[in-house]
Design an enzyme around this catalytic site. Sequence first.
Site, PDB file in Angstrom:
ATOM      1  N   ASP A  16     108.592 -17.696  13.130  1.00 26.13           N
ATOM      2  CA  ASP A  16     108.072 -17.629  11.768  1.00 26.13           C
ATOM      3  C   ASP A  16     106.573 -17.394  11.896  1.00 26.13           C
ATOM      4  O   ASP A  16     105.841 -18.262  12.383  1.00 26.13           O
ATOM      5  CB  ASP A  16     108.358 -18.943  11.036  1.00 26.13           C
ATOM      6  CG  ASP A  16     107.796 -18.975   9.631  1.00 26.13           C
ATOM      7  OD1 ASP A  16     107.105 -18.010   9.230  1.00 26.13           O
ATOM      8  OD2 ASP A  16     108.026 -19.981   8.919  1.00 26.13           O
ATOM      9  N   TYR A  66     101.898  -8.603  -2.428  1.00 27.96           N
ATOM     10  CA  TYR A  66     102.276  -7.782  -1.273  1.00 27.96           C
ATOM     11  C   TYR A  66     101.262  -6.660  -1.067  1.00 27.96           C
ATOM     12  O   TYR A  66     100.817  -6.396   0.058  1.00 27.96           O
ATOM     13  CB  TYR A  66     103.671  -7.218  -1.518  1.00 27.96           C
ATOM     14  CG  TYR A  66     104.152  -6.180  -0.535  1.00 27.96           C
ATOM     15  CD1 TYR A  66     104.692  -6.548   0.690  1.00 27.96           C
ATOM     16  CD2 TYR A  66     104.108  -4.818  -0.859  1.00 27.96           C
ATOM     17  CE1 TYR A  66     105.166  -5.599   1.584  1.00 27.96           C
ATOM     18  CE2 TYR A  66     104.582  -3.862   0.029  1.00 27.96           C
ATOM     19  CZ  TYR A  66     105.104  -4.246   1.244  1.00 27.96           C
ATOM     20  OH  TYR A  66     105.572  -3.301   2.120  1.00 27.96           O
ATOM     21  N   LYS A 101      98.809  -6.008   2.119  1.00 27.02           N
ATOM     22  CA  LYS A 101      98.838  -4.772   2.899  1.00 27.02           C
ATOM     23  C   LYS A 101      97.458  -4.115   2.934  1.00 27.02           C
ATOM     24  O   LYS A 101      97.068  -3.530   3.964  1.00 27.02           O
ATOM     25  CB  LYS A 101      99.880  -3.811   2.332  1.00 27.02           C
ATOM     26  CG  LYS A 101     101.319  -4.270   2.512  1.00 27.02           C
ATOM     27  CD  LYS A 101     101.726  -4.363   3.979  1.00 27.02           C
ATOM     28  CE  LYS A 101     103.220  -4.594   4.136  1.00 27.02           C
ATOM     29  NZ  LYS A 101     103.639  -4.664   5.549  1.00 27.02           N
TER      30      LYS A 101
END
Length: 269
Positions: free
Chosen positions: A66, A159, A163
Amino acid sequence: MTAMRRFEGHGVLITGAARGIGAATARRFAEEGARVLVTDVDLAAAEKTVGTLRELGARAEAFTCDVADRTQVEAAVAYAVEAFGSLDVLVNNAYRCTSDAPLFEDEEDEDWALDLDVTLSGAYRCSRAALPHLVASGRGAIVTIGSVNGIQDFGNHAYSAAKAGLMSLTRTLAGHAAERGVRVNLVAPGTVRTTAWEGRDDDLAVAAGLYPLGRVGEPEDIAAAVAFLASADAAWITGTTLRVDGGVLAVNTGFRQVRRRPGDDGEEG
């Protein structure tokens, strides 16, 4: 099988590699002679991917990791070094993407934090743990999977922010690592046919029409770009973002289609 064998004797660690882009990348490296550590939070799926690599005659191992857990990240890196004798390539592929709330003001702090923690901070943790070993290999490379979302608006606030952060981290880490002989680059894919789109073939068909090359990407398209940037063929490339996006960021396909309609006078306004 790929004819090139650019990674004979290389140790490669890939995060989030049980399926999709990560699995295709693991296969590409294995086909080119690498020893591959397939890491994922889903160990059973990672072991299944490893099974397919071993069928190719590759040396491959599975490991639970993880990327939000520093201890697990460091354990994965240590395992790769011990199992393969060196760590030459790190591929930061693991990510988390939460669907946006209908209204921005309804976004949850927890979702925002988790998306950034896995997608951005996860790559930071992995790169930090791997860097000394990449330096020691004398041919170290880091390739991170970004997204066109980090360059242009395609939705997904957290997200996309993560990025975009990966592109910045790629530049700053490339500057830091260059004098130590390690190259750092990023691949920014467009829409890719992965399990994230499972059951949404109609949506993919619509998306394909928005791409100048007339199709969405396949995981193998991204794997090929990753392998190039990790290889000696890219020996003078560092700190770059390579768009592997079917031309979607370069061409406004929708607008071009409008201009082709009958009665178009060719003028632009």
